[in-house]
Design a protein around this motif. Structure first.
Motif, PDB file in Angstrom:
ATOM      1  N   ARG A  27     -23.627  29.447   9.831  1.00  0.00           N
ATOM      2  CA  ARG A  27     -24.979  29.376  10.374  1.00  0.00           C
ATOM      3  C   ARG A  27     -25.187  30.499  11.374  1.00  0.00           C
ATOM      4  NH1 ARG A  27     -24.456  23.310  10.313  1.00  0.00           N
ATOM      5  NH2 ARG A  27     -25.676  22.674   8.487  1.00  0.00           N
ATOM      6  N   THR A  28     -26.346  31.147  11.286  1.00  0.00           N
ATOM      7  CA  THR A  28     -26.677  32.246  12.190  1.00  0.00           C
ATOM      8  C   THR A  28     -27.160  31.696  13.528  1.00  0.00           C
ATOM      9  OG1 THR A  28     -28.990  32.357  11.503  1.00  0.00           O
ATOM     10  CG2 THR A  28     -27.384  33.623  10.202  1.00  0.00           C
ATOM     11  N   HIS A  29     -27.291  32.587  14.491  1.00  0.00           N
ATOM     12  CA  HIS A  29     -27.817  32.183  15.786  1.00  0.00           C
ATOM     13  C   HIS A  29     -29.246  31.651  15.659  1.00  0.00           C
ATOM     14  CE1 HIS A  29     -24.469  33.599  18.244  1.00  0.00           C
ATOM     15  NE2 HIS A  29     -24.417  34.671  17.475  1.00  0.00           N
ATOM     16  N   ARG A  30     -30.043  32.260  14.769  1.00  0.00           N
ATOM     17  CA  ARG A  30     -31.423  31.799  14.570  1.00  0.00           C
ATOM     18  C   ARG A  30     -31.432  30.372  14.010  1.00  0.00           C
ATOM     19  NH1 ARG A  30     -35.556  35.383  13.613  1.00  0.00           N
ATOM     20  NH2 ARG A  30     -34.108  36.893  12.691  1.00  0.00           N
ATOM     21  N   GLU A  31     -30.586  30.129  13.013  1.00  0.00           N
ATOM     22  CA  GLU A  31     -30.505  28.784  12.428  1.00  0.00           C
ATOM     23  C   GLU A  31     -29.955  27.776  13.435  1.00  0.00           C
ATOM     24  OE1 GLU A  31     -29.563  30.016   7.765  1.00  0.00           O
ATOM     25  OE2 GLU A  31     -27.934  29.938   9.256  1.00  0.00           O
ATOM     26  N   SER A  32     -28.962  28.203  14.159  1.00  0.00           N
ATOM     27  CA  SER A  32     -28.291  27.298  15.085  1.00  0.00           C
ATOM     28  C   SER A  32     -29.223  26.823  16.190  1.00  0.00           C
ATOM     29  CB  SER A  32     -27.062  27.991  15.684  1.00  0.00           C
ATOM     30  OG  SER A  32     -26.371  27.123  16.547  1.00  0.00           O
ATOM     31  N   ILE A  33     -29.982  27.742  16.798  1.00  0.00           N
ATOM     32  CA  ILE A  33     -30.827  27.348  17.920  1.00  0.00           C
ATOM     33  C   ILE A  33     -31.974  26.458  17.460  1.00  0.00           C
ATOM     34  CG2 ILE A  33     -32.463  29.272  17.927  1.00  0.00           C
ATOM     35  CD1 ILE A  33     -32.079  29.373  21.008  1.00  0.00           C
ATOM     36  N   ASP A  34     -32.456  26.655  16.233  1.00  0.00           N
ATOM     37  CA  ASP A  34     -33.506  25.784  15.705  1.00  0.00           C
ATOM     38  C   ASP A  34     -32.965  24.369  15.515  1.00  0.00           C
ATOM     39  OD1 ASP A  34     -36.192  25.302  14.358  1.00  0.00           O
ATOM     40  OD2 ASP A  34     -34.818  24.821  12.706  1.00  0.00           O
ATOM     41  N   ARG A  35     -31.744  24.252  14.982  1.00  0.00           N
ATOM     42  CA  ARG A  35     -31.148  22.943  14.779  1.00  0.00           C
ATOM     43  C   ARG A  35     -30.894  22.247  16.133  1.00  0.00           C
ATOM     44  NH1 ARG A  35     -28.655  21.423  10.144  1.00  0.00           N
ATOM     45  NH2 ARG A  35     -26.828  20.618  11.248  1.00  0.00           N
ATOM     46  N   VAL A  36     -30.459  23.016  17.106  1.00  0.00           N
ATOM     47  CA  VAL A  36     -30.202  22.449  18.433  1.00  0.00           C
ATOM     48  C   VAL A  36     -31.491  21.914  19.038  1.00  0.00           C
ATOM     49  CG1 VAL A  36     -29.594  23.057  20.815  1.00  0.00           C
ATOM     50  CG2 VAL A  36     -28.133  23.803  18.921  1.00  0.00           C
ATOM     51  N   ALA A  37     -32.573  22.670  18.948  1.00  0.00           N
ATOM     52  CA  ALA A  37     -33.858  22.243  19.514  1.00  0.00           C
ATOM     53  C   ALA A  37     -34.374  20.988  18.835  1.00  0.00           C
ATOM     54  CB  ALA A  37     -34.880  23.374  19.408  1.00  0.00           C
ATOM     55  N   ARG A  38     -34.163  20.883  17.525  1.00  0.00           N
ATOM     56  CA  ARG A  38     -34.594  19.681  16.795  1.00  0.00           C
ATOM     57  C   ARG A  38     -33.688  18.493  17.112  1.00  0.00           C
ATOM     58  NH1 ARG A  38     -38.285  20.581  12.808  1.00  0.00           N
ATOM     59  NH2 ARG A  38     -38.792  22.777  12.411  1.00  0.00           N
ATOM     60  N   LEU A  39     -32.394  18.746  17.218  1.00  0.00           N
ATOM     61  CA  LEU A  39     -31.470  17.668  17.560  1.00  0.00           C
ATOM     62  C   LEU A  39     -31.765  17.140  18.958  1.00  0.00           C
ATOM     63  CD1 LEU A  39     -29.024  15.931  16.846  1.00  0.00           C
ATOM     64  CD2 LEU A  39     -27.541  17.825  17.544  1.00  0.00           C
ATOM     65  N   ALA A  40     -32.082  18.041  19.874  1.00  0.00           N
ATOM     66  CA  ALA A  40     -32.466  17.615  21.218  1.00  0.00           C
ATOM     67  C   ALA A  40     -33.735  16.764  21.173  1.00  0.00           C
ATOM     68  CB  ALA A  40     -32.672  18.829  22.121  1.00  0.00           C
ATOM     69  N   GLY A  41     -34.686  17.156  20.323  1.00  0.00           N
ATOM     70  CA  GLY A  41     -35.889  16.344  20.152  1.00  0.00           C
ATOM     71  C   GLY A  41     -35.559  14.966  19.615  1.00  0.00           C
ATOM     72  N   HIS A  65     -20.319  21.716  17.973  1.00  0.00           N
ATOM     73  CA  HIS A  65     -20.989  22.810  18.689  1.00  0.00           C
ATOM     74  C   HIS A  65     -22.456  22.477  18.921  1.00  0.00           C
ATOM     75  CE1 HIS A  65     -22.595  26.922  19.365  1.00  0.00           C
ATOM     76  NE2 HIS A  65     -23.497  26.598  18.465  1.00  0.00           N
ATOM     77  N   GLU A  66     -23.134  21.988  17.895  1.00  0.00           N
ATOM     78  CA  GLU A  66     -24.567  21.731  18.001  1.00  0.00           C
ATOM     79  C   GLU A  66     -24.880  20.594  18.977  1.00  0.00           C
ATOM     80  OE1 GLU A  66     -25.617  23.340  13.482  1.00  0.00           O
ATOM     81  OE2 GLU A  66     -25.446  21.178  13.881  1.00  0.00           O
ATOM     82  N   ILE A  67     -24.077  19.543  18.972  1.00  0.00           N
ATOM     83  CA  ILE A  67     -24.343  18.433  19.893  1.00  0.00           C
ATOM     84  C   ILE A  67     -24.006  18.831  21.328  1.00  0.00           C
ATOM     85  CG2 ILE A  67     -22.121  17.250  19.674  1.00  0.00           C
ATOM     86  CD1 ILE A  67     -25.602  15.603  19.867  1.00  0.00           C
ATOM     87  N   LEU A  68     -22.967  19.682  21.514  1.00  0.00           N
ATOM     88  CA  LEU A  68     -22.673  20.183  22.855  1.00  0.00           C
ATOM     89  C   LEU A  68     -23.871  20.934  23.435  1.00  0.00           C
ATOM     90  CD1 LEU A  68     -19.021  21.605  22.644  1.00  0.00           C
ATOM     91  CD2 LEU A  68     -19.786  19.616  23.952  1.00  0.00           C
ATOM     92  N   CYS A  69     -24.579  21.644  22.584  1.00  0.00           N
ATOM     93  CA  CYS A  69     -25.758  22.393  23.034  1.00  0.00           C
ATOM     94  C   CYS A  69     -26.981  21.477  23.186  1.00  0.00           C
ATOM     95  CB  CYS A  69     -26.087  23.504  22.041  1.00  0.00           C
ATOM     96  SG  CYS A  69     -24.825  24.770  21.847  1.00  0.00           S
ATOM     97  N   ALA A  70     -27.132  20.544  22.256  1.00  0.00           N
ATOM     98  CA  ALA A  70     -28.348  19.730  22.217  1.00  0.00           C
ATOM     99  C   ALA A  70     -28.437  18.747  23.379  1.00  0.00           C
ATOM    100  CB  ALA A  70     -28.425  18.974  20.888  1.00  0.00           C
TER     101      ALA A  70
END
Length: 507
Positions: A27-41, A65-70
């Motif tokens: 996953r790219t940085h662009r994909e990753s940050i979008d998933r993080v923002a949605r997971l946080a939502g 990684h994604e949940i650590l960010c979200a």
């Protein structure tokens, strides 16, 4: 400073470069940050509000990684769970942290019914496994797909970032409160020592729930690294990942390094991409360092000493000092943001060369222990974290670890520091790994006892071991008894659990 800061910078500077690699999934940085923002939502939709604790019980993965960010993106607080804990230990930490939401993977989904029974406060269980979502859990991917992205809460500074529960070597778990400032000070400050590459590929082989690897994750993100994850440490899996993904950097503990370099398949893989090997938890013997340099011929080695309460890095021993016979036995000097001193029982600083307790001060020192004001006050005195580690400092500021103060062996009235004895034993050609403990003795009060894992097809007697040691250290420091074992009891962070080794001699 805050944990999600690097996400914004990386998507700005390298949006289409890989952010995470897990198996064949990139996953790219662009994909990753979008998933993080949605997971946080999604987390906010489940009721996670400012300062609410969210737990993670999972092996390493890109989901981790994604949940650590979200969690901080959603204004929450991270509670990583030790994957080696029992249900009762996990429930204890969830209850004390008042975590209402937990993320689990396929390895631990079977524990959920028992966790719900042991801790009635568990409201949401998010499943991040690769198979079908259990009926009583929420799907990780479904939560992302069904949620709108939210703005980063920019939780930062002295805001609580995470609760890291200590355990395994010191008894009852304590929740160490670390702020965003704590974690970022340690991560970015330590990066000045070049222990990680800029925009490289960082392998997560050590458990991501532990602060040692999470510190590497934090620093790696700040330096624009791509995170390569494997579920858990296994020598061949590590070797395969390095060769397949051209990994630049890896953080390990010496026991992991020993297992890697002694694996019979190590010569079958191209490890020349590795330029940085960082290690902690314990010193590395000269013999093991020599074998490791042969396995990773282009790598520089960095030792990082610290503890969870220090976010976690206090001192750093760079590669150049590993090549100095004297300094290679040290834990290095204070990191750029860190102050270190050695004190006596009355907290007076001792002279150079005198063993005392290692104390540390700086913006990386924890906020305190969660719900434990008395223990916080005892550990943090006059602005200094009292580590419980014994050590001494030389005239150039290099810190030498003597032992955990409580692990020091007193035999016949003499103080013996197990690390010194272990370094000597490790040089015996029959020894693959070792631990030294004090056990009750009728004549000496305590005796020095060695526990050893042998290299394949080797043998060793206590007389042979004593003869080897006597040539290098005083007789009273030499082991008086010996156990040969197949493996050591280990903590989730890869530390040998000396408490478990001593247990058979208790009473």
């Amino acid at each position: 400073m805050y944990l999600t800061q690097s996400l914004h910078r990386n998507v700005q500077q390298q949006p289409d470069s890989p952010a995470t690699i897990f198996g064949d999934r990139v996953r790219t940085h662009r994909e990753s940050i979008d998933r993080v923002a949605r997971l946080a939502g999604g987390l906010q939709g489940l009721g996670v509000g400012p300062g609410d604790r969210v737990a993670i019980l999972s092996l390493n993965s890109d989901y981790f990684h994604e949940i650590l960010c979200a969690i901080p993106w959603a204004d929450g607080v991270i509670v990583p769970v030790n994957v080696r804990w029992s249900v009762s230990e996990i429930a204890y930490s969830l209850d004390e942290a008042e975590a209402r939401t937990i993320v689990v993977d396929e390895t631990f989904k079977g524990l959920v019914p028992a966790l719900r029974e042991a801790y009635g406060g568990l409201k949401n269980v998010i499943y991040c496994g690769e198979d079908a979502v259990p009926d009583d859990m929420l799907g990780f991917e479904e939560l992302i797909d069904s949620s709108e992205p939210v703005e980063d809460a920019h939780r930062s500074g002295d805001d609580l970032a995470a609760l890291f529960y200590t355990g395994g070597t010191t008894g009852t778990p304590k929740g160490v409160m670390l702020s965003h400032r704590n974690l970022m000070t340690s991560a970015i400050g330590a990066s000045t020592s070049s222990w990680l590459p800029h925009r490289g590929r960082l392998l997560h082989a050590a458990p991501m729930f532990h602060l040692a690897d999470l510190a590497a994750w934090t620093a790696g993100s700040a330096l624009g690294n791509c995170h390569v994850m494997i579920p858990a440490f296994a020598p061949v899996v590590v070797l395969e990942a390095i060769a397949q993904h051209q990994v630049d950097a890896v953080l390990l503990v010496p026991t992991m390094i020993q297992m890697l370099v002694d694996d019979p398949h190590v010569g079958d893989y191209d490890l020349s991409s590795v330029t940085h090997v960082a290690y902690g938890a314990s010193p590395i013997s000269d013999a093991l360092l020599g074998r490791a340099r042969k396995a990773f011929p282009k790598a520089q080695f960095t030792q990082l000493y610290g503890m969870t309460e220090l976010s976690p890095i206090a001192t750093i021993l760079p590669d150049v000092d590993h090549r100095d016979p004297k300094r290679s036995r040290s834990a290095g000097r204070a990191a750029p943001y860190s102050l270190v001193k050695i004190v006596d029982a009355e907290d007076n600083e001792v002279d150079r060369g005198v063993v005392g307790e290692i104390c540390v001060s700086g913006d990386h020192v924890m906020l305190g222990y969660w719900k434990k004001p008395d223990e916080t006050a005892h550990a943090l005195r006059d602005g200094w974290m009292h580590t419980g580690d014994g050590g001494w400092m030389d005239e150039d500021g290099y810190v030498y670890i003597a032992d955990r103060i409580k692990d020091m062996i007193i035999t016949g009235g003499e103080n013996v520091y197990s690390i010194e004895v272990e370094n000597v034993i490790a040089r015996h050609p029959s020894v693959a790994a070792c631990a030294v403990i004090g056990v009750p003795d009728q004549d000496w009060g305590e005796r020095v006892h060695a526990v050893v894992i042998l290299v394949p097809d080797a043998s060793l007697t206590i007389d042979e071991l004593r003869e080897h040691c006597r040539a290098q250290i005083a007789g009273y420091k030499c082991p008086r008894s010996l156990d040969i074992v197949e493996e050591f009891p280990m903590s989730g962070a890869g530390k040998i659990l000396k408490r478990e080794l001593r247990r058979q001699y208790d009473g």
